[in-house]
Scaffold this active site. Structure first.
Site, PDB file in Angstrom:
ATOM      1  N   THR A 133      -1.689   0.052   0.171  1.00  0.00           N
ATOM      2  CA  THR A 133      -1.460   0.809  -1.253  1.00  0.00           C
ATOM      3  C   THR A 133      -1.605   0.861  -2.488  1.00  0.00           C
ATOM      4  O   THR A 133      -2.195  -0.101  -3.097  1.00  0.00           O
ATOM      5  CB  THR A 133       0.266   0.959  -1.551  1.00  0.00           C
ATOM      6  OG1 THR A 133       1.231   0.825  -2.370  1.00  0.00           O
ATOM      7  CG2 THR A 133       0.388  -0.831  -1.606  1.00  0.00           C
ATOM      8  N   ASP A 134      -1.756   1.896  -3.319  1.00  0.00           N
ATOM      9  CA  ASP A 134      -2.452   2.179  -4.331  1.00  0.00           C
ATOM     10  C   ASP A 134      -1.494   0.829  -5.671  1.00  0.00           C
ATOM     11  O   ASP A 134      -2.197   0.010  -6.328  1.00  0.00           O
ATOM     12  CB  ASP A 134      -2.390   3.665  -5.466  1.00  0.00           C
ATOM     13  CG  ASP A 134      -0.669   4.098  -5.692  1.00  0.00           C
ATOM     14  OD1 ASP A 134      -0.107   3.498  -4.766  1.00  0.00           O
ATOM     15  OD2 ASP A 134      -0.960   4.416  -6.032  1.00  0.00           O
ATOM     16  N   GLU A 135      -0.006   0.035  -5.354  1.00  0.00           N
ATOM     17  CA  GLU A 135       0.317  -0.904  -5.853  1.00  0.00           C
ATOM     18  C   GLU A 135      -0.623  -1.767  -5.886  1.00  0.00           C
ATOM     19  O   GLU A 135       0.147  -2.860  -7.038  1.00  0.00           O
ATOM     20  CB  GLU A 135       1.731  -0.832  -5.271  1.00  0.00           C
ATOM     21  CG  GLU A 135       2.239   0.811  -5.435  1.00  0.00           C
ATOM     22  CD  GLU A 135       3.786   0.300  -5.263  1.00  0.00           C
ATOM     23  OE1 GLU A 135       4.596  -0.888  -5.429  1.00  0.00           O
ATOM     24  OE2 GLU A 135       4.543   1.601  -4.073  1.00  0.00           O
ATOM     25  N   TYR A 158       6.392  -6.379  -3.029  1.00  0.00           N
ATOM     26  CA  TYR A 158       6.491  -5.168  -2.431  1.00  0.00           C
ATOM     27  C   TYR A 158       5.046  -5.284  -3.042  1.00  0.00           C
ATOM     28  O   TYR A 158       4.210  -5.572  -1.197  1.00  0.00           O
ATOM     29  CB  TYR A 158       7.210  -3.692  -2.668  1.00  0.00           C
ATOM     30  CG  TYR A 158       5.933  -3.089  -1.322  1.00  0.00           C
ATOM     31  CD1 TYR A 158       5.444  -3.178   0.114  1.00  0.00           C
ATOM     32  CD2 TYR A 158       5.300  -2.464  -2.249  1.00  0.00           C
ATOM     33  CE1 TYR A 158       4.663  -1.767   0.439  1.00  0.00           C
ATOM     34  CE2 TYR A 158       4.777  -1.208  -1.530  1.00  0.00           C
ATOM     35  CZ  TYR A 158       4.670  -0.947  -0.492  1.00  0.00           C
ATOM     36  OH  TYR A 158       3.623   0.119  -0.048  1.00  0.00           O
ATOM     37  N   LYS A 162       1.781  -6.972  -0.138  1.00  0.00           N
ATOM     38  CA  LYS A 162       0.374  -5.477   0.208  1.00  0.00           C
ATOM     39  C   LYS A 162       0.066  -6.365  -0.516  1.00  0.00           C
ATOM     40  O   LYS A 162      -2.054  -6.338   0.688  1.00  0.00           O
ATOM     41  CB  LYS A 162       0.784  -4.483  -0.288  1.00  0.00           C
ATOM     42  CG  LYS A 162       2.132  -3.592   0.679  1.00  0.00           C
ATOM     43  CD  LYS A 162       1.894  -3.681   2.419  1.00  0.00           C
ATOM     44  CE  LYS A 162       0.762  -2.556   2.988  1.00  0.00           C
ATOM     45  NZ  LYS A 162       0.680  -2.204   4.004  1.00  0.00           N
TER      46      LYS A 162
HETATM   47  P1  NAD Z   1       7.909   2.902   6.734  1.00  0.00           P
HETATM   48  O1  NAD Z   1       9.528   1.952   5.821  1.00  0.00           O
HETATM   49  O2  NAD Z   1       8.545   3.963   6.786  1.00  0.00           O
HETATM   50  O3  NAD Z   1       7.870   2.325   8.477  1.00  0.00           O
HETATM   51  C1  NAD Z   1       7.435   1.009   8.433  1.00  0.00           C
HETATM   52  C2  NAD Z   1       7.561   0.857  10.324  1.00  0.00           C
HETATM   53  O4  NAD Z   1       6.832  -0.261  10.012  1.00  0.00           O
HETATM   54  C3  NAD Z   1       8.702   1.141  10.802  1.00  0.00           C
HETATM   55  O5  NAD Z   1       8.529   1.837  11.933  1.00  0.00           O
HETATM   56  C4  NAD Z   1       9.403  -0.297  11.080  1.00  0.00           C
HETATM   57  O6  NAD Z   1      10.443  -0.127  12.029  1.00  0.00           O
HETATM   58  C5  NAD Z   1       8.090  -1.035  11.137  1.00  0.00           C
HETATM   59  N1  NAD Z   1       8.247  -2.547  11.060  1.00  0.00           N
HETATM   60  C6  NAD Z   1       8.520  -3.136   9.842  1.00  0.00           C
HETATM   61  N2  NAD Z   1       8.081  -4.388  10.417  1.00  0.00           N
HETATM   62  C7  NAD Z   1       7.767  -4.884  11.636  1.00  0.00           C
HETATM   63  C8  NAD Z   1       7.510  -5.556  12.560  1.00  0.00           C
HETATM   64  N3  NAD Z   1       7.383  -6.756  11.561  1.00  0.00           N
HETATM   65  N4  NAD Z   1       6.694  -5.401  13.332  1.00  0.00           N
HETATM   66  C9  NAD Z   1       6.577  -4.406  14.602  1.00  0.00           C
HETATM   67  N5  NAD Z   1       7.162  -3.206  12.810  1.00  0.00           N
HETATM   68  C10 NAD Z   1       7.512  -3.360  11.788  1.00  0.00           C
HETATM   69  O7  NAD Z   1       6.429   2.992   6.257  1.00  0.00           O
HETATM   70  P2  NAD Z   1       5.892   3.925   5.550  1.00  0.00           P
HETATM   71  O8  NAD Z   1       5.718   4.319   4.102  1.00  0.00           O
HETATM   72  O9  NAD Z   1       5.355   4.908   6.345  1.00  0.00           O
HETATM   73  O10 NAD Z   1       4.595   2.775   5.033  1.00  0.00           O
HETATM   74  C11 NAD Z   1       3.264   2.322   6.209  1.00  0.00           C
HETATM   75  C12 NAD Z   1       2.858   1.905   5.910  1.00  0.00           C
HETATM   76  O11 NAD Z   1       1.651   2.046   4.339  1.00  0.00           O
HETATM   77  C13 NAD Z   1       2.714   0.249   4.970  1.00  0.00           C
HETATM   78  O12 NAD Z   1       1.755  -0.596   5.199  1.00  0.00           O
HETATM   79  C14 NAD Z   1       2.700   0.899   3.079  1.00  0.00           C
HETATM   80  O13 NAD Z   1       2.474  -0.593   2.941  1.00  0.00           O
HETATM   81  C15 NAD Z   1       1.718   1.668   3.358  1.00  0.00           C
HETATM   82  N6  NAD Z   1       2.032   2.813   2.938  1.00  0.00           N
HETATM   83  C16 NAD Z   1       2.702   3.966   2.531  1.00  0.00           C
HETATM   84  C17 NAD Z   1       2.456   4.938   1.447  1.00  0.00           C
HETATM   85  C18 NAD Z   1       3.964   5.642   0.793  1.00  0.00           C
HETATM   86  O14 NAD Z   1       4.201   6.765   0.039  1.00  0.00           O
HETATM   87  N7  NAD Z   1       5.043   5.274   1.555  1.00  0.00           N
HETATM   88  C19 NAD Z   1       1.398   4.728   0.465  1.00  0.00           C
HETATM   89  C20 NAD Z   1       0.989   3.522   0.792  1.00  0.00           C
HETATM   90  C21 NAD Z   1       0.611   2.414   1.922  1.00  0.00           C
HETATM   91  O1  DAU Z   2       2.111   4.248  -4.522  1.00  0.00           O
HETATM   92  C1  DAU Z   2       2.498   4.254  -3.324  1.00  0.00           C
HETATM   93  C2  DAU Z   2       3.791   3.626  -3.095  1.00  0.00           C
HETATM   94  O2  DAU Z   2       4.567   4.079  -2.714  1.00  0.00           O
HETATM   95  C3  DAU Z   2       3.787   2.873  -1.216  1.00  0.00           C
HETATM   96  O3  DAU Z   2       3.004   1.857  -1.251  1.00  0.00           O
HETATM   97  C4  DAU Z   2       4.759   2.664  -1.345  1.00  0.00           C
HETATM   98  O4  DAU Z   2       5.518   2.062  -0.116  1.00  0.00           O
HETATM   99  C5  DAU Z   2       6.257   3.609  -1.036  1.00  0.00           C
HETATM  100  O5  DAU Z   2       7.484   3.250  -1.300  1.00  0.00           O
HETATM  101  C6  DAU Z   2       5.637   4.625  -2.370  1.00  0.00           C
HETATM  102  O6  DAU Z   2       6.706   3.521  -4.303  1.00  0.00           O
HETATM  103  P1  DAU Z   2       7.436   4.049  -4.862  1.00  0.00           P
HETATM  104  O7  DAU Z   2       7.976   2.668  -5.920  1.00  0.00           O
HETATM  105  O8  DAU Z   2       6.150   4.837  -6.594  1.00  0.00           O
HETATM  106  O9  DAU Z   2       8.339   5.093  -4.633  1.00  0.00           O
HETATM  107  P2  DAU Z   2       9.816   5.205  -4.917  1.00  0.00           P
HETATM  108  O10 DAU Z   2       9.708   6.955  -4.039  1.00  0.00           O
HETATM  109  O11 DAU Z   2      11.068   4.661  -4.236  1.00  0.00           O
HETATM  110  O12 DAU Z   2       9.718   5.638  -6.307  1.00  0.00           O
HETATM  111  C7  DAU Z   2       9.020   6.661  -6.802  1.00  0.00           C
HETATM  112  C8  DAU Z   2       9.587   6.663  -8.318  1.00  0.00           C
HETATM  113  O13 DAU Z   2      10.994   7.633  -8.188  1.00  0.00           O
HETATM  114  C9  DAU Z   2       9.217   5.490  -8.802  1.00  0.00           C
HETATM  115  O14 DAU Z   2       8.876   5.461 -10.094  1.00  0.00           O
HETATM  116  C10 DAU Z   2      10.607   4.916  -8.868  1.00  0.00           C
HETATM  117  C11 DAU Z   2      11.122   5.837  -9.429  1.00  0.00           C
HETATM  118  N1  DAU Z   2      13.001   6.241  -8.089  1.00  0.00           N
HETATM  119  C12 DAU Z   2      12.822   5.939  -7.147  1.00  0.00           C
HETATM  120  C13 DAU Z   2      14.062   6.541  -6.231  1.00  0.00           C
HETATM  121  C14 DAU Z   2      14.618   5.463  -5.209  1.00  0.00           C
HETATM  122  C15 DAU Z   2      13.988   6.718  -9.364  1.00  0.00           C
HETATM  123  O15 DAU Z   2      13.391   7.482 -10.261  1.00  0.00           O
HETATM  124  N2  DAU Z   2      14.643   7.295  -8.529  1.00  0.00           N
HETATM  125  C16 DAU Z   2      15.174   6.010  -7.509  1.00  0.00           C
HETATM  126  O16 DAU Z   2      16.694   6.423  -7.080  1.00  0.00           O
END
Ligand code: NAD
Ligand code: DAU
Length: 352
Positions: A133-135, A158, A162
């Site tokens: 992730t970019d975080e 989190y 990562k």
């Molecule tokens: P998500 O939470 O939707 O899905 C995570 C999946 O991993 C689920 O299906 C869960 O059951 C599985 N999982 C969790 N713990 C596990 C374990 N111990 N063993 C096997 N499976 C397990 O997550 P997402 O948003 O799809 O993110 C997927 C990946 O991409 C993560 O590594 C996250 O850090 C990364 N990522 C997410 C975003 C985003 O915006 N969502 C952005 C950049 C990177």
């Molecule tokens: O940047 C990549 C990341 O983006 C991934 O690595 C994470 O897995 C993914 O969850 C996401 O993280 P964020 O914290 O940026 O996403 P989230 O959707 O939780 O929040 C987006 C923005 O909105 C953040 O600034 C917090 C704000 N927010 C979020 C929620 C859930 C609100 O204002 N209200 C809310 O209820």
């Protein structure tokens, strides 16, 4: 890609399910094995359209289960691992960091160890691809972009978990020569995202006419990418990425949270035949997230220049697709919102 045996972890989650579908559909000659623990965020309903394909298998299990990993590596002889399994929600990491350490750090180490043991010293044709992730880069002020050389500065449990996993993956390359590649992506959105995340949470609440919680003043900025564009970047990196390299993936699409939520309200007013401005009345400013990172924004110049990738889905179009999907998939939404999620939601938002 032909005849590759590919392990995708976390393939029942949001990005994982789009990635699994992409590989199963585009590479009929490859075997795709999806290993997922099916936590609250994992949902096999995300994959019903491809679950019967010959080149696809699902295994329910934990990446921390070393015996299971051994058995799977023995049976399938994987060439490629695409590692997405993780605990992914920042707010949950604030209220309970332990699971993040277990899955994101220890789980990654357990996969690295298994790959190393089975691949021995012959890494020909092998790849361990870690999705990050970019975080990990921390928080930006109003200026600048994250590049691949931005120093790590994770600030939530989190992002710290990562960042730790990224360091471990690189250490296995440096120390043991494991062929690894990492990509760090910005915020994804699209169908099948668990409604704890901002966009689907807002859509769901607007739909149900309940307050839409915006943290702080809504001034935090995120860089949004449609999920299938991430899946296509993962495919390209898998085929053409250089082992040892890192690629930043992003949308070039920065939005302040408040502007994004207002745009969603306008789209939803139209879709639900509401008077313009009606949904916006649901916006409710609530207590800020602890340690809330101000701004994320990715410079995706390297992957564009070296591999020719760039985002293809226009943001408004992507949001329309996303809103339509949630409006047309009530059953999916109602099921994931029942049980554990209802409890989480009440705890998370009652104190704000
Ligand atoms: P998500 O939470 O939707 O899905 C995570 C999946 O991993 C689920 O299906 C869960 O059951 C599985 N999982 C969790 N713990 C596990 C374990 N111990 N063993 C096997 N499976 C397990 O997550 P997402 O948003 O799809 O993110 C997927 C990946 O991409 C993560 O590594 C996250 O850090 C990364 N990522 C997410 C975003 C985003 O915006 N969502 C952005 C950049 C990177
Ligand atoms: O940047 C990549 C990341 O983006 C991934 O690595 C994470 O897995 C993914 O969850 C996401 O993280 P964020 O914290 O940026 O996403 P989230 O959707 O939780 O929040 C987006 C923005 O909105 C953040 O600034 C917090 C704000 N927010 C979020 C929620 C859930 C609100 O204002 N209200 C809310 O209820």
């Amino acid at each position: 890609m032909k005849n590759r045996k590919i392990l995708i972890t976390g393939g029942a989650g949001f990005i994982g399910s789009h990635t699994v579908r992409h590989f199963v559909t585009n590479y009929p000659g490859c075997k795709i094995v999806n290993l997922d623990k099916l936590t609250y965020a994992g949902n096999l309903e995300n994959l019903t359209d491809i679950e019967g394909e010959n080149n696809y298998s699902f295994i329910k299990g934990d990446i921390n289960d070393k015996e299971l990993l051994d058995q799977l590596f023995k049976n399938f002889r994987f060439d490629v691992i695409i590692h997405l399994a993780a605990e992914s929600h920042v707010d949950r990491s604030i209220s309970g960091p332990d699971e993040f350490v277990k899955t994101n750090i220890l789980g990654t180490v357990s996969l690295l160890n298994t790959a190393l043991r089975f691949w021995g010293k012959n890494f020909e044709g092998k790849l361990f691809y870690h999705i990050s992730t970019d975080e990990v880069y921390g928080s930006l002020d109003n200026e600048g972009l994250f590049t691949e050389s931005t120093p790590y500065d994770p600030r939530s449990p989190y992002s710290a978990s990562k960042a730790s996993s990224d360091h471990l993956v690189r250490a296995y390359r440096h120390t043991y020569g494991l062929p690894v590649v990492i990509s760090n992506c910005s915020n994804n959105y699209g169908p099948n995202q668990f409604p704890e995340k901002l966009i689907p949470l807002a859509i769901n609440n607007i739909k149900n006419n309940i307050p839409v919680p915006v943290y702080g003043k809504g001034e935090n900025v995120r860089d949004w990418l449609f999920v299938t564009d991430h899946a296509s970047a993962i495919d390209l990196i898998c085929r053409e990425g250089k082992p040892g390299e890192t690629y930043n993936v992003g949308g070039g699409n920065e939005w302040r949270n408040i502007d994004l939520v207002k745009l969603l309200c306008r789209i939803m007013d139209k879709k639900l035949n509401r008077t313009p401005g009606e949904s916006e009345k649901l916006i409710s400013f609530v207590k800020d997230r602890a340690g809330h990172d101000l701004r994320y924004a990715i410079d995706f110049g390297k992957i564009k220049k070296e591999l020719g990738w760039e985002p293809s889905v226009d943001f408004r179009k992507g949001l329309e697709i996303t809103v339509d999907w949630y409006l047309n998939n009530n059953r999916w939404l109602d099921r994931v919102c029942s049980g554990e999620y209802r409890q989480y939601y009440n705890q998370q938002y009652s104190k704000r």
